[in-house]
Design an enzyme around this catalytic site. Structure first.
Site: not given
Ligand SMILES: Cc1cc2nc3c(=O)[nH]c(=O)nc-3n(C[C@H](O)[C@H](O)[C@H](O)COP(=O)(O)OP(=O)(O)OC[C@H]3O[C@@H](n4cnc5c(N)ncnc54)[C@H](O)[C@@H]3O)c2cc1C
Length: 303
Positions: A176, A226, A296
């Protein structure tokens, strides 16, 4: 902070970019919580991102980039400065054994595109509700696969506005973790290196992962996935379950009874409720088992 004080200022500077002031981020977060951004922009091109990055850098305005907000708790006091949401930059281009996707593309859509093209490697991402940028930033992973296994390189913009290509080995991927967490670059796109496979096999694997996910995770509720990282030698969910914390509630945030690693918004929850539940879980698990649970999920914004 800059000399700009009002929405009118930013409108005047960038009339062609969709920018709003005092924008409720709870409309965008997966937990349905979070205060307002001073300004919220939805750029549609690299040129627009460049304009915003340059402008915030030159005027000393805080800049926060958000993807699908599926791994975020935005504090109730909101976020100072400019927040950029990249979901309108979502192009996906498939070639023989590669996919290039813009940062705002849902990683689920990239996984689907890979399946349709008969490319294997992204099945693990079939149910991860984040963007490509968020997946690279977090090195998202599931069911034995991680973003680091398939990303060949990422294109980023530095805080000074320089566009760079960063190869996989320079992204410092870990559990992560990626280098982008440390250097505040904006991820613009990623190139995925995949392997030819059979569509039916890829589809079956994705369906299996998604069924397992639906059985175990409270997908019917708002959440941020998570909440805690896996502590070495333990499972966060198991510790929380064994500590008797499932169902623990503060305001509208509750430790899921279906999956102990999730905190769901059962209605009217705030970011403060989430943070209260997180702190309680951390202190109880530490008290009972001596294990520190590290989050996380990323908690951002004004304290
Ligand atoms: C129901 C559910 C299930 C999930 N299952 C998993 C799983 O199986 N495995 C897993 O790893 N995660 C899981 N997640 C967590 C999440 O989906 C992941 O961490 C995902 O990669 C986050 O992406 P996001 O675009 O939503 O990032 P955001 O939540 O929008 O941002 C997360 C971080 O990334 C940064 N960020 C986002 N985009 C950029 C960019 N373009 N440039 C620079 N920084 C950026 C943001 O500033 C922030 O600090 C789950 C979440 C939910 C709600």
């Amino acid at each position: 902070m800059s000399n700009l004080k009002t929405r009118k200022d930013l409108d005047q500077v960038f009339p062609e970019i969709n920018i709003t002031s005092n924008a409720a981020l709870s409309d965008f977060t997966n937990t349905d919580t979070g205060g307002p951004a001073d300004w919220l922009a939805f750029p549609t091109s690299i040129e627009q991102v460049q304009q915003l990055v340059d402008f915030t850098f030159e005027n000393d305005i805080d800049l926060t980039v958000i993807g699908n907000a599926s791994n975020l708790i935005v504090n109730d006091k909101g976020i100072a400065g400019l927040v950029i949401i990249l979901t309108q930059m979502n192009q996906i281009t498939v070639s023989t054994d590669r996919i290039v996707a813009q940062a705002g593309a849902p990683i689920i859509a990239v996984s689907e595109a890979a399946c349709t093209a008969g490319l294997t490697g992204l099945e693990f991402a079939a149910g991860i509700p984040g963007s490509v940028g968020g997946a690279v930033f977090m090195n998202a992973g599931a069911y034995g696969g991680e973003t680091k296994d398939v990303v060949k390189k990422a294109t980023v913009m530095t805080r000074e506005g320089e566009i760079k290509t960063i190869e996989n080995d320079e992204l410092d991927f870990g559990y992560r973790h990626s280098s982008v967490q440390d250097n505040h670059q904006v991820i613009l796109s990623a190139e995925f290196q995949l392997v030819p496979g059979t569509v039916a096999t890829i589809r079956a694997q994705m369906d299996d992962f998604n069924e397992r996910r639906a059985q175990k995770q409270p997908l019917e509720w708002p959440s941020c996935g998570s909440v805690f990282k896996r502590p070495v030698g333990y499972f966060a969910g198991r510790l929380i379950h064994d500590a008797g914390l499932q169902g623990y509630t503060s305001g509208g945030a509750q430790v899921s009874k279906k999956h102990a690693g999730f905190i769901i918004n059962i209605g009217g929850g705030t970011a403060t409720d989430y943070v209260n539940v997180i702190k309680h879980v951390q202190s109880e698990v530490y008290r009972q088992f001596g294990v520190h649970l590290e989050t996380e999920v990323r908690v951002i914004g004004r304290q």
